[in-house]
Motif scaffolding. Structure first.
Motif, PDB file in Angstrom:
ATOM      1  N   UNK A  38     -19.509  -8.114  -6.970  1.00 29.79           N
ATOM      2  CA  UNK A  38     -19.268  -7.605  -8.319  1.00 29.79           C
ATOM      3  C   UNK A  38     -19.771  -8.581  -9.371  1.00 29.79           C
ATOM      4  N   UNK A  39     -19.688  -9.874  -9.055  1.00 32.32           N
ATOM      5  CA  UNK A  39     -20.079 -10.894 -10.031  1.00 32.32           C
ATOM      6  C   UNK A  39     -21.510 -11.387  -9.824  1.00 32.32           C
ATOM      7  N   UNK A  55     -12.738 -18.958  -7.529  1.00 30.37           N
ATOM      8  CA  UNK A  55     -12.650 -19.822  -8.693  1.00 30.37           C
ATOM      9  C   UNK A  55     -13.974 -20.518  -8.969  1.00 30.37           C
ATOM     10  N   UNK A  56     -14.650 -20.987  -7.909  1.00 29.58           N
ATOM     11  CA  UNK A  56     -15.971 -21.613  -8.060  1.00 29.58           C
ATOM     12  C   UNK A  56     -16.982 -20.612  -8.612  1.00 29.58           C
ATOM     13  N   UNK A  57     -16.855 -19.356  -8.133  1.00 28.19           N
ATOM     14  CA  UNK A  57     -17.867 -18.353  -8.456  1.00 28.19           C
ATOM     15  C   UNK A  57     -17.714 -17.791  -9.868  1.00 28.19           C
ATOM     16  N   UNK A  58     -16.558 -17.997 -10.475  1.00 25.99           N
ATOM     17  CA  UNK A  58     -16.325 -17.435 -11.806  1.00 25.99           C
ATOM     18  C   UNK A  58     -17.314 -18.030 -12.811  1.00 25.99           C
ATOM     19  N   UNK A  59     -18.265 -17.240 -13.209  1.00 30.82           N
ATOM     20  CA  UNK A  59     -19.230 -17.669 -14.215  1.00 30.82           C
ATOM     21  C   UNK A  59     -20.219 -18.710 -13.744  1.00 30.82           C
ATOM     22  N   UNK A  70     -13.700 -11.531  -0.044  1.00 29.40           N
ATOM     23  CA  UNK A  70     -14.422 -12.425  -0.953  1.00 29.40           C
ATOM     24  C   UNK A  70     -15.827 -11.896  -1.198  1.00 29.40           C
ATOM     25  N   UNK A  71     -16.478 -11.442  -0.124  1.00 31.95           N
ATOM     26  CA  UNK A  71     -17.836 -10.914  -0.250  1.00 31.95           C
ATOM     27  C   UNK A  71     -17.867  -9.712  -1.189  1.00 31.95           C
ATOM     28  N   UNK A  72     -16.871  -8.843  -1.084  1.00 31.26           N
ATOM     29  CA  UNK A  72     -16.825  -7.653  -1.937  1.00 31.26           C
ATOM     30  C   UNK A  72     -16.693  -8.040  -3.404  1.00 31.26           C
TER      31      UNK A  72
END
Length: 536
Positions: A477-478, A445-449, A471-473
């Protein structure tokens, strides 16, 4: 039971060959033989004539360890009203010295007036092959049970090591942060400083023990490199002294110019600790001397053949010898024979794994081991290792951590609150702003955008639910180039997937210190000027 013919011979002639031997014994000392079928020589190695002439008495061929029992079974059946009985299997010695097992069924011939036994008439069958097969099956069952027990213990040990490493992360990390804060003071309290250093040192020792548990569970990784055994003993001396009673002495005899050995530092330290602990328990009332010696020796072929369980990989020639000797109570032959059995211990509180682990570590290093001991004369363990070709590499000393001028925002992801708190404290000392996530879902959730807002992610590999590797995988991607510090209470050996992982990632095993974290960040982010340098 076959009824004997009138002359006691005709029907027994049926047994002129094969494994069934017919006997008729007289009820007299030594059980003299009055009849033996012709095939007796095939089973016993003696002819029927040897028995009938009295050259060989049946009782003399019964194994000494079984004779008393066999005689007791004969006496008990004779004293009863039984007409026949079957012995428990017993051993006899053939003419060629070989020991075989017999099944024996006997009919009692009694005096018609007194009822007392006069003769015994029966047959014996060579069941050696059956007994050996049963023993093999029993041994295989025991081996299977032992293997299952070791596997279960391995899983338990691995889980305990992982959980204990998380606890140690809190103890070592907080002590490390406290010491760093004290060192920043103009006049730090020396008592507090020493206390922090002792907590760190003891936490590291506990961490080394966890590495042993991980190695035992198959989840550890050996890190072999050229080592100076004498230097290793010196470094470990303080820790070894803790294992000794207060009234005991520790003496070191470390020769000069001893070649290095190729070994795993943590495992060889554990060997030392196990042997010194064993020596300490052998001292009389806690008083005596434990001596540790390191020197170079020349092994002969006879020397290598005399080592415990052989000398796999250890050839005659130069070797490095490590001796741990005590002047304690010593051991008898029976104890020495079982010394390295898993779970065997002469101590009520003993774990029974220490010396079995020592033998396993020595053999895995291509070495050999010898034990010299006798009751009242102490014990000496002599360990031999092949010398290594390279020179021991100096132990790297991490540079003191400093406040980084480039800072940035870091996301710490861990399900253990104590680990998150310690990581936050360390990263803030280094000049970072810290965000926390309690699990993988919150981290994503933190990493989204928000990849551009983060400088680094510190990620626990073994969280419940969405694991750190998952999570790392998804993170890749992002945010394909976002640096990641993956950490775990397990060893890196369990995360071979990192070898093919794209993007900057570095594994850091718990527990770790501020200095170790700072060194990893230098590798991932590149050395950065300190804040103090920027101010200048």
């Amino acid at each position: 039971m076959m009824e004997p013919a009138r002359n006691g011979v005709d029907e027994r002639e049926l047994f002129s060959s094969g494994p069934v031997v017919v006997f008729k014994w007289k009820n007299a000392p030594g059980w003299p033989v009055e009849y033996a079928s012709r095939n007796v020589e095939d089973v016993f190695g003696y002819s029927a004539e040897d028995f009938l002439a009295g050259k060989v008495r049946y009782a003399e061929r019964i194994h000494p360890d079984d004779l008393e029992r066999v005689a007791g079974e004969v006496a008990a059946a004779s004293a009863s009203s039984a007409d026949e009985f079957t012995h428990k299997p017993y051993r006899v010695r053939r003419a060629d010295g070989e020991t075989i097992w017999l099944y024996d069924h006997t009919h009692i011939l009694r005096d018609p007036v007194s009822g007392e036994p006069t003769h015994y008439h029966g047959y014996v069958i060579d069941i050696t092959a059956r007994v050996q097969a049963e023993e093999t099956n029993r041994s295989l069952r025991e081996q299977l049970l032992r293997t299952q027990k070791l596997e279960s213990l391995g899983l338990l040990a691995g889980g305990l090591a992982h959980d204990f490493n998380n606890i140690l992360m809190g103890i070592l990390g907080h002590a490390n942060v406290a010491r760093h804060a004290l060192e920043k003071q103009e006049a730090p309290d020396p008592t507090l400083l020493e206390a922090c250093e002792q907590i760190e040192a003891l936490s590291r020792q506990a961490g080394d023990f966890c590495k042993q548990l991980l190695a035992y569970s198959g989840q550890g990784r050996l890190e072999r490199r050229p080592l100076d055994l004498g230097e290793l003993v010196r470094e470990t001396a303080a820790m070894l002294g803790v294992a000794l009673p207060k009234a005991a002495r520790l003496e070191l005899e470390l020769a000069d110019s001893v070649p290095p050995v190729e070994g795993d530092r943590v495992q060889l330290q554990q060997v030392l600790m196990n042997l010194v602990t064993n020596a300490a328990e052998a001292l009389r009332r806690g008083k005596g001397t434990v001596r540790i010696a390191v020197d170079r020796v020349e092994l002969s072929l006879a020397d290598t053949e005399g080592l415990v369980l052989g000398s796999a990989g250890l050839e005659p020639g130069p070797a490095v010898r490590l001796c741990v000797e005590d002047d304690g109570v010593g051991m008898n032959a029976e104890t020495r024979a079982r010394l390295f059995d898993p779970f065997f211990s002469t101590k009520f509180t003993g774990r029974g794994l220490g010396l079995a682990a020592v033998l396993g570590i020595v053999r895995s290093h291509g070495g050999g081991l010898r034990v010299d001991s006798r009751p009242g004369a102490g014990t000496r363990f002599s360990l031999y290792f092949p010398p290594a070709g390279a020179t021991p590499a100096p132990v790297a000393v991490p540079r003191p951590p400093e406040l980084r001028a480039d800072g940035g925002r870091v996301l710490v992801v861990d399900d253990e609150p104590v680990v998150r708190r310690v990581a936050r404290s360390m990263l803030e000392i280094l000049g970072f702003e810290v965000l926390e996530a309690v699990d993988g879902e919150e981290a994503l959730g933190f990493l989204a955008g928000a990849c551009d807002d983060l400088r680094l992610v510190v990620l626990d590999a073994t969280m419940p639910g969405l694991s750190g590797l998952e999570v790392l995988e998804r993170l890749r991607e992002r945010c394909p180039e976002l640096p990641v510090v993956l950490n775990s209470g397990f060893n890196e050996a369990g995360f071979e997937v990192l070898a093919g992982c794209e993007g900057p990632v570095h594994f850091l095993q718990k527990p770790y210190t501020l200095e170790e974290l700072s060194a990893v960040l230098d590798e991932l982010l590149g050395p950065a000027p300190s804040a103090s340098a920027e101010e200048e």
